[in-house]
Scaffold this active site. Structure first.
Site, PDB file in Angstrom:
ATOM      1  N   TYR A 105      -3.311 -23.843  11.811  1.00  0.00           N
ATOM      2  CA  TYR A 105      -3.785 -25.129  12.319  1.00  0.00           C
ATOM      3  C   TYR A 105      -2.566 -25.734  13.003  1.00  0.00           C
ATOM      4  O   TYR A 105      -1.784 -26.439  12.365  1.00  0.00           O
ATOM      5  CB  TYR A 105      -4.275 -26.019  11.176  1.00  0.00           C
ATOM      6  N   LYS A 225      13.220  -3.001  13.686  1.00  0.00           N
ATOM      7  CA  LYS A 225      12.901  -3.206  12.268  1.00  0.00           C
ATOM      8  C   LYS A 225      11.740  -2.291  11.954  1.00  0.00           C
ATOM      9  O   LYS A 225      10.727  -2.327  12.637  1.00  0.00           O
ATOM     10  CB  LYS A 225      12.500  -4.663  12.028  1.00  0.00           C
ATOM     11  N   GLY A 254       7.751 -12.563   6.226  1.00  0.00           N
ATOM     12  CA  GLY A 254       9.115 -13.082   6.243  1.00  0.00           C
ATOM     13  C   GLY A 254      10.184 -12.002   6.162  1.00  0.00           C
ATOM     14  O   GLY A 254      11.376 -12.297   6.292  1.00  0.00           O
ATOM     15  N   ASP A 257      12.311 -11.871   9.338  1.00  0.00           N
ATOM     16  CA  ASP A 257      13.238 -12.998   9.472  1.00  0.00           C
ATOM     17  C   ASP A 257      14.428 -12.819   8.530  1.00  0.00           C
ATOM     18  O   ASP A 257      15.567 -13.119   8.891  1.00  0.00           O
ATOM     19  CB  ASP A 257      12.528 -14.316   9.155  1.00  0.00           C
TER      20      ASP A 257
HETATM   21  P1  ADP Z   1       8.491  -7.739  10.283  1.00  0.00           P
HETATM   22  O1  ADP Z   1       8.339  -8.709   9.137  1.00  0.00           O
HETATM   23  O2  ADP Z   1       9.173  -8.342  11.462  1.00  0.00           O
HETATM   24  O3  ADP Z   1       7.247  -6.986  10.603  1.00  0.00           O
HETATM   25  P2  ADP Z   1       9.451  -5.319   8.949  1.00  0.00           P
HETATM   26  O4  ADP Z   1       8.159  -5.159   8.254  1.00  0.00           O
HETATM   27  O5  ADP Z   1       9.918  -4.212   9.803  1.00  0.00           O
HETATM   28  O6  ADP Z   1       9.554  -6.662   9.797  1.00  0.00           O
HETATM   29  O7  ADP Z   1      10.546  -5.590   7.822  1.00  0.00           O
HETATM   30  C1  ADP Z   1      11.838  -6.018   8.149  1.00  0.00           C
HETATM   31  C2  ADP Z   1      12.827  -5.377   7.231  1.00  0.00           C
HETATM   32  O8  ADP Z   1      12.522  -5.709   5.873  1.00  0.00           O
HETATM   33  C3  ADP Z   1      12.823  -3.856   7.289  1.00  0.00           C
HETATM   34  O9  ADP Z   1      13.629  -3.396   8.356  1.00  0.00           O
HETATM   35  C4  ADP Z   1      13.390  -3.525   5.920  1.00  0.00           C
HETATM   36  O10 ADP Z   1      14.779  -3.722   5.902  1.00  0.00           O
HETATM   37  C5  ADP Z   1      12.762  -4.595   5.029  1.00  0.00           C
HETATM   38  N1  ADP Z   1      11.482  -4.130   4.475  1.00  0.00           N
HETATM   39  C6  ADP Z   1      10.244  -4.333   4.958  1.00  0.00           C
HETATM   40  N2  ADP Z   1       9.310  -3.732   4.198  1.00  0.00           N
HETATM   41  C7  ADP Z   1       9.980  -3.145   3.187  1.00  0.00           C
HETATM   42  C8  ADP Z   1       9.602  -2.363   2.044  1.00  0.00           C
HETATM   43  N3  ADP Z   1       8.319  -2.077   1.789  1.00  0.00           N
HETATM   44  N4  ADP Z   1      10.575  -1.929   1.208  1.00  0.00           N
HETATM   45  C9  ADP Z   1      11.870  -2.217   1.439  1.00  0.00           C
HETATM   46  N5  ADP Z   1      12.295  -2.932   2.487  1.00  0.00           N
HETATM   47  C10 ADP Z   1      11.371  -3.398   3.360  1.00  0.00           C
HETATM   48  O1  KDG Z   2       7.861 -14.536  10.282  1.00  0.00           O
HETATM   49  C1  KDG Z   2       7.209 -15.245   9.261  1.00  0.00           C
HETATM   50  C2  KDG Z   2       6.394 -16.256   9.971  1.00  0.00           C
HETATM   51  O2  KDG Z   2       5.256 -15.591  10.458  1.00  0.00           O
HETATM   52  C3  KDG Z   2       5.899 -17.402   9.162  1.00  0.00           C
HETATM   53  O3  KDG Z   2       6.901 -17.980   8.359  1.00  0.00           O
HETATM   54  C4  KDG Z   2       5.176 -18.421  10.016  1.00  0.00           C
HETATM   55  O4  KDG Z   2       6.349 -18.829  12.021  1.00  0.00           O
HETATM   56  C5  KDG Z   2       5.360 -18.414  11.509  1.00  0.00           C
HETATM   57  C6  KDG Z   2       4.289 -17.857  12.363  1.00  0.00           C
HETATM   58  O5  KDG Z   2       4.098 -18.366  13.462  1.00  0.00           O
HETATM   59  O6  KDG Z   2       3.620 -16.903  11.974  1.00  0.00           O
END
Ligand code: ADP
Ligand code: KDG
Length: 314
Positions: A105, A225, A254, A257
């Site tokens: 929202y 990532k 998150g 981030d």
């Molecule tokens: P986003 O939230 O931007 O989609 P990712 O899912 O790639 O990013 O996660 C960001 C980082 O968080 C990864 O590069 C890794 O370091 C950590 N991470 C994410 N998922 C896992 C997991 N299941 N186990 C351990 N580390 C994780």
């Molecule tokens: O990266 C996490 C964010 O998705 C969350 O905190 C909220 O900024 C946000 C969004 O627009 O999704």
């Protein structure tokens, strides 16, 4: 001067604490989240100074966000209160054990009314790094202009620009976002993306190919990532790969981030690319193992906890 300046929208959050659809009387947790404040909180907990520029409504949720950020040590002196419209809100249902559904929202609300006027270009020019995300240019024309004002001020002053794609399908199409992201990649020094996000700007391919193509657009550091597969980077033409940590997944929101906060923290500390990726992975691991967008982020003294072989520290 401040270590990192960032800007964007932060919204209040109502997150169901049980599994299923929202229902009358269902328990929920009130918090807040926003990609850029998540990064700012992560940096602050690691001992860096971070300023967040954004707009909040003159309402209880706006106060909640500002007070909490201040409590986390994030500089909120550049936050504007917009008395015309409310603070944005996210609802998060844990629809099933494995499926989270977020409803926004936010359209036309305080955060989306960010303008170039809100950006103190002197502050940006004096920072050690500017961090922006691909969510902000999707919010409104003025918010998009604010991002470019900040990026231009940083570039003119030789301040490194960090850009995280953060594509949000609810806000705009892949085509629209892809064009906007391409410009930001070209203007950035450090770029963060997921594999699929990267393919919005360069041809799809292997991780190595996609990272190389992104680097060819200009940024000296390209970081992919990769969730539970960890992270891959091309820094000054050299490639690095680091595995994720083995943790129990509680809440994936998150993680990206958290990773960015860890990576930038290590960069500010003068650590090498492999160590930047490692700190990013550690922060990502903390984030996914705790409920909340930013609540699980580690303090500097906790970074080593993830290396422990015992589950209980006493
Ligand atoms: P986003 O939230 O931007 O989609 P990712 O899912 O790639 O990013 O996660 C960001 C980082 O968080 C990864 O590069 C890794 O370091 C950590 N991470 C994410 N998922 C896992 C997991 N299941 N186990 C351990 N580390 C994780
Ligand atoms: O990266 C996490 C964010 O998705 C969350 O905190 C909220 O900024 C946000 C969004 O627009 O999704």
């Amino acid at each position: 001067s401040v270590d990192v300046v960032t800007l964007g929208e932060t919204m209040a959050l109502v997150a169901a604490t049980t599994t299923g659809s929202f229902a009358v009387g269902a328990p929920a947790r009130i918090s807040f989240g926003g990609a850029e404040t998540n990064v700012a909180i992560g940096l602050s907990r690691l001992g860096h100074s971070a300023t967040w520029i954004g707009r909040l409504g003159a309402d209880p949720l706006g106060h909640l966000v500002k007070d909490a950020l201040r409590g986390e040590g994030v500089d909120v002196s550049h936050v504007r209160t917009d008395a015309e419209v409310p603070t944005g809100l996210m609802l998060r249902e844990h629809r099933t054990a494995d499926r989270v559904r977020v409803s926004y929202y936010r359209r036309g609300l305080a955060g989306s009314r960010l303008t170039p006027d809100d950006v103190d270009t002197g502050l940006v020019a004096a920072a050690r790094t500017l961090h922006v995300s691909g969510i902000t240019p999707a919010l409104s024309e003025s918010a998009r202009a604010a991002v470019h004002t900040a990026v231009d001020a940083a570039r003119a002053a030789g301040v490194p620009v960090s850009f995280d794609f953060n594509y949000r399908a609810a806000l705009w199409s892949v085509t629209e976002a892809g064009a906007a992201f391409r410009d930001l990649v070209a203007a950035a020094d450090i770029v963060f993306a997921g594999d699929e996000e990267a393919a919005m700007v360069v041809p799809a391919g292997s991780v190595e190919e996609v990272a190389k193509e992104l680097a060819a657009l200009g940024p000296a550091q390209v970081v992919l990532k990769r969730g539970a597969a960890g992270a891959y980077a091309v820094v000054d033409g050299e490639s690095f790969t680091e595995p994720a940590l083995a943790v129990s997944l509680i809440d994936p929101v998150g993680a990206g981030d958290a990773f960015v906060a860890g990576y930038l923290s290590a960069m500010l500390d003068g650590l090498d690319p492999a160590q930047r990726l490692r700190r990013g992975n550690v922060c990502g691991a903390f984030a996914v193992s705790v409920a909340g967008d930013w609540e699980g982020l580690p303090r500097r003294s906790e970074l080593a906890t993830m290396d422990a072989t015992e589950n209980v520290a006493r």
